[in-house]
Design a protein around this motif. Structure first.
Motif, PDB file in Angstrom:
ATOM      1  N   GLY A  48       0.819  -1.201   0.000  1.00 18.87           N
ATOM      2  CA  GLY A  48       0.000   0.000   0.000  1.00 18.87           C
ATOM      3  C   GLY A  48       0.854   1.254   0.000  1.00 18.87           C
ATOM      4  O   GLY A  48       1.022   1.896   1.035  1.00 18.87           O
ATOM      5  N   TRP A 134      -4.846  -8.010   9.101  1.00 17.61           N
ATOM      6  CA  TRP A 134      -3.535  -7.431   8.800  1.00 17.61           C
ATOM      7  C   TRP A 134      -2.513  -8.171   9.685  1.00 17.61           C
ATOM      8  O   TRP A 134      -2.697  -8.244  10.916  1.00 17.61           O
ATOM      9  CB  TRP A 134      -3.576  -5.948   9.138  1.00 17.61           C
ATOM     10  CG  TRP A 134      -2.378  -5.141   8.786  1.00 17.61           C
ATOM     11  CD1 TRP A 134      -1.683  -5.165   7.605  1.00 17.61           C
ATOM     12  CD2 TRP A 134      -1.744  -4.145   9.599  1.00 17.61           C
ATOM     13  NE1 TRP A 134      -0.663  -4.242   7.642  1.00 17.61           N
ATOM     14  CE2 TRP A 134      -0.684  -3.610   8.853  1.00 17.61           C
ATOM     15  CE3 TRP A 134      -1.989  -3.644  10.894  1.00 17.61           C
ATOM     16  CZ2 TRP A 134       0.147  -2.602   9.351  1.00 17.61           C
ATOM     17  CZ3 TRP A 134      -1.169  -2.652  11.378  1.00 17.61           C
ATOM     18  CH2 TRP A 134      -0.107  -2.136  10.620  1.00 17.61           C
ATOM     19  N   ASN A 182      -8.072  -3.722   6.073  1.00 19.77           N
ATOM     20  CA  ASN A 182      -6.938  -4.297   5.368  1.00 19.77           C
ATOM     21  C   ASN A 182      -6.849  -5.734   5.869  1.00 19.77           C
ATOM     22  O   ASN A 182      -6.720  -5.925   7.086  1.00 19.77           O
ATOM     23  CB  ASN A 182      -5.656  -3.530   5.713  1.00 19.77           C
ATOM     24  CG  ASN A 182      -4.416  -4.151   5.100  1.00 19.77           C
ATOM     25  OD1 ASN A 182      -4.483  -5.067   4.290  1.00 19.77           O
ATOM     26  ND2 ASN A 182      -3.255  -3.638   5.500  1.00 19.77           N
ATOM     27  N   PRO A 183      -6.949  -6.765   5.037  1.00 22.77           N
ATOM     28  CA  PRO A 183      -6.826  -6.752   3.583  1.00 22.77           C
ATOM     29  C   PRO A 183      -8.135  -6.826   2.793  1.00 22.77           C
ATOM     30  O   PRO A 183      -8.086  -6.827   1.572  1.00 22.77           O
ATOM     31  CB  PRO A 183      -6.054  -8.063   3.336  1.00 22.77           C
ATOM     32  CG  PRO A 183      -6.601  -9.000   4.371  1.00 22.77           C
ATOM     33  CD  PRO A 183      -6.869  -8.137   5.589  1.00 22.77           C
ATOM     34  N   TYR A 213      -7.707   3.722   7.610  1.00 24.01           N
ATOM     35  CA  TYR A 213      -8.253   4.018   6.265  1.00 24.01           C
ATOM     36  C   TYR A 213      -9.549   4.813   6.342  1.00 24.01           C
ATOM     37  O   TYR A 213     -10.395   4.716   5.453  1.00 24.01           O
ATOM     38  CB  TYR A 213      -8.459   2.700   5.498  1.00 24.01           C
ATOM     39  CG  TYR A 213      -7.153   1.978   5.258  1.00 24.01           C
ATOM     40  CD1 TYR A 213      -6.334   2.298   4.175  1.00 24.01           C
ATOM     41  CD2 TYR A 213      -6.706   1.001   6.151  1.00 24.01           C
ATOM     42  CE1 TYR A 213      -5.110   1.662   3.988  1.00 24.01           C
ATOM     43  CE2 TYR A 213      -5.490   0.364   5.972  1.00 24.01           C
ATOM     44  CZ  TYR A 213      -4.698   0.698   4.889  1.00 24.01           C
ATOM     45  OH  TYR A 213      -3.479   0.077   4.705  1.00 24.01           O
ATOM     46  N   LYS A 247      -2.232   7.407   5.324  1.00 26.49           N
ATOM     47  CA  LYS A 247      -3.134   7.016   4.239  1.00 26.49           C
ATOM     48  C   LYS A 247      -3.787   8.258   3.617  1.00 26.49           C
ATOM     49  O   LYS A 247      -3.543   8.571   2.459  1.00 26.49           O
ATOM     50  CB  LYS A 247      -4.185   6.038   4.755  1.00 26.49           C
ATOM     51  CG  LYS A 247      -3.622   4.944   5.664  1.00 26.49           C
ATOM     52  CD  LYS A 247      -2.666   4.016   4.954  1.00 26.49           C
ATOM     53  CE  LYS A 247      -2.080   2.993   5.929  1.00 26.49           C
ATOM     54  NZ  LYS A 247      -1.113   2.103   5.307  1.00 26.49           N
ATOM     55  N   GLY A 330     -10.942   1.352   1.795  1.00 21.32           N
ATOM     56  CA  GLY A 330      -9.525   1.011   1.961  1.00 21.32           C
ATOM     57  C   GLY A 330      -8.757   1.038   0.653  1.00 21.32           C
ATOM     58  O   GLY A 330      -9.197   1.636  -0.331  1.00 21.32           O
ATOM     59  N   TYR A 332      -7.273  -1.975  -0.669  1.00 29.50           N
ATOM     60  CA  TYR A 332      -6.962  -3.345  -1.101  1.00 29.50           C
ATOM     61  C   TYR A 332      -8.204  -4.090  -1.581  1.00 29.50           C
ATOM     62  O   TYR A 332      -9.313  -3.866  -1.085  1.00 29.50           O
ATOM     63  CB  TYR A 332      -6.346  -4.145   0.061  1.00 29.50           C
ATOM     64  CG  TYR A 332      -5.177  -3.426   0.682  1.00 29.50           C
ATOM     65  CD1 TYR A 332      -3.927  -3.445   0.067  1.00 29.50           C
ATOM     66  CD2 TYR A 332      -5.334  -2.688   1.847  1.00 29.50           C
ATOM     67  CE1 TYR A 332      -2.858  -2.753   0.620  1.00 29.50           C
ATOM     68  CE2 TYR A 332      -4.276  -1.994   2.406  1.00 29.50           C
ATOM     69  CZ  TYR A 332      -3.035  -2.029   1.792  1.00 29.50           C
ATOM     70  OH  TYR A 332      -1.989  -1.334   2.337  1.00 29.50           O
ATOM     71  N   ARG A 391      -3.912 -10.528  -1.951  1.00 31.69           N
ATOM     72  CA  ARG A 391      -4.252  -9.118  -1.739  1.00 31.69           C
ATOM     73  C   ARG A 391      -3.634  -8.247  -2.817  1.00 31.69           C
ATOM     74  O   ARG A 391      -2.435  -8.333  -3.087  1.00 31.69           O
ATOM     75  CB  ARG A 391      -3.758  -8.653  -0.367  1.00 31.69           C
ATOM     76  CG  ARG A 391      -4.341  -7.312   0.028  1.00 31.69           C
ATOM     77  CD  ARG A 391      -3.645  -6.734   1.228  1.00 31.69           C
ATOM     78  NE  ARG A 391      -2.289  -6.314   0.931  1.00 31.69           N
ATOM     79  CZ  ARG A 391      -1.502  -5.638   1.751  1.00 31.69           C
ATOM     80  NH1 ARG A 391      -1.948  -5.327   2.953  1.00 31.69           N
ATOM     81  NH2 ARG A 391      -0.282  -5.285   1.406  1.00 31.69           N
ATOM     82  N   ALA A 393      -3.136  -4.251  -3.993  1.00 32.26           N
ATOM     83  CA  ALA A 393      -3.223  -2.853  -3.552  1.00 32.26           C
ATOM     84  C   ALA A 393      -3.551  -1.978  -4.758  1.00 32.26           C
ATOM     85  O   ALA A 393      -2.889  -2.081  -5.790  1.00 32.26           O
ATOM     86  CB  ALA A 393      -1.899  -2.417  -2.928  1.00 32.26           C
TER      87      ALA A 393
END
Ligand SMILES: Cc1ncc(COP(=O)(O)O)c(C=O)c1O
Length: 415
Positions: A48, A134, A182-183, A213, A247, A330, A332, A391, A393
């Protein structure tokens, strides 16, 4: 000889070397190897790292701070000027009822989350983590001696409230909620959060709400869990929150975040951990944070960019069968490659070797350490259902994501 340990006390923390490494960091190593062998950069959709950077005023503030010698220690909580600005943000944007004594500036929210876990850790305490999570949340739980218990997710990958309610026993517990996630990209709406909060109150659980996020909820406004406690008396509140500048402002490498405690009693614990672990957050970066808070317009622009990438560049994955729904928030998307006949590790390794595209393979987002009665990690398995998850991004340049998705579709078509 004077003993420093209570008679009969057993260590509740695992040996650190037994704690599994983060799969997100492992894929970095695979990419470095690929680039060394092929002499070209991989197309990195594994991490990310956003396409945007903070507004110019943020860099100006850090340069001015260094030039003017604002480079000393601050209080462990962080500069009052920054915490006051954060209280304004938390009150007006997040709906919290808080004050500067309950807000702590941290070197990134990763450090902030570790601080919170230290603050809630107690003998025999458990932490309830999403079954797909995560990996750093798991590492931090183990590092602080919290025993991980994994809760199931519903069909939209949000916490399954009924399954959580079935968790019995009366161990001290902390519920970790991460929305936007995440994720998985799942987002909990207010009703869902309220159900989680009601459950936590009825069971006496504390809550850690990871809202790194918060600026990337695409389909509805982000609800901050602690705002749902604003009418509860401070002594009864139980939600800690973690936020990040990384972020929304694209400040990943600046290492700036902040956490909030629900009341004075819990704030005292957070303060102790801050004093003992960081001394204070770096002053020039805190001054940059004040400048960032003065430029909130970039948040909407950054969100619009990531949403546009989701809606245009990620969308074609819906036709490949690898993705069933666009993530609600987010950075992802969680792909499922089981229908291709490959497991996620093989898919990711072959995708990198054959198409030069890096994704993070899912088993590492669903590890299952077995912690024995003495708190030691005996084995680390993975969740069989996560063996097909990958995952992706999509916070990078739209065209890069588009090209990566094109190559993923090409690769999947060969299987
Ligand atoms: C869910 C989640 N929480 C927290 C963080 C930490 O971000 P930072 O330490 O940069 O504030 C991340 C970073 O990837 C994340 O994905």
């Amino acid at each position: 000889m004077i003993s420093t340990q209570a008679p009969g006390a057993a260590s509740a923390r695992p040996t650190v070397a037994d704690i599994p490494p983060s799969c997100v960091h492992e894929v970095f190593r695979a990419v470095t190897e690929y680039e060394a062998t092929h002499g070209v950069p991989a197309l990195g959709l594994h991490v990310g790292e956003p396409a945007f950077r903070p507004p110019a005023a943020v860099a100006d503030a850090v340069l001015a701070a260094v030039r003017d010698g604002r480079t000393g220690y601050t209080t462990a909580e962080g500069l009052l000027e920054l915490r006051s600005a954060l209280v304004r943000k938390l009150t007006t944007r997040n709906g919290h009822d808080t004050d500067a004594d309950l807000v702590f500036v941290t070197p990134g929210s990763t450090q902030g989350l570790l601080t919170l876990m230290h603050a809630v850790a107690a003998p025999d305490a458990e932490i309830l983590l999403p079954s797909v999570h995560w990996p750093i949340h798991l590492q931090q739980s183990l590092l602080t001696g919290l025993r991980p218990v994994f809760y199931p997710l519903d069909d939209r990958l949000r916490p399954d409230v009924d399954a959580l309610a079935r968790i019995g026993g009366d161990r001290p517990r902390t519920l970790l909620v991460n929305s936007p996630n995440n994720p998985s990209g799942a987002v909990c709406d207010e009703r869902h959060l309220l159900a989680l909060l009601d459950l936590a109150h009825s069971r006496g659980w504390t809550v850690i709400s990871d809202e790194a996020y918060e600026d990337f909820a695409f389909d509805e406004d982000h609800t901050s869990l602690a705002c749902l406690e604003r009418n509860v008396s401070p002594d009864e509140r139980r939600v800690f929150s973690a936020f990040s500048f990384s972020k929304g402002y694209g400040m990943t490498g600046w290492r700036l975040g902040y956490v909030t405690a629900p009341n004075e009693r819990h704030a005292a614990a957070v303060r102790t951990v801050q004093e003992a672990s960081i001394m204070c957050p770096p002053e020039p970066v805190q001054l940059a944070g004040i400048a960032a808070l003065g430029e909130p317009e970039c948040l909407a622009a950054n969100k619009a960019m990531v949403r546009h990438t989701r809606d245009t560049a990620v969308r074609p994955l819906l036709d490949t069968g690898l993705l069933t729904r666009l993530p609600a928030g987010g950075w992802y998307a969680l792909l499922d490659c089981r229908a291709t006949g490959l497991d996620a590790d093989t898919f990711a390794a072959r995708l990198l070797a054959e198409q030069g595209v890096a994704l993070a393979a899912g088993p590492g987002f669903a590890l299952r350490p077995l912690v024995d009665a003495a708190g030691q990690v005996r084995t680390v398995d993975d969740e069989p259902e996560a063996r097909g998850l990958l995952r992706l991004a999509f916070c990078g340049e739209t065209e890069t994501v588009r090209e990566g998705v094109r190559r993923i579709a090409l690769f999947a078509a060969t299987l």
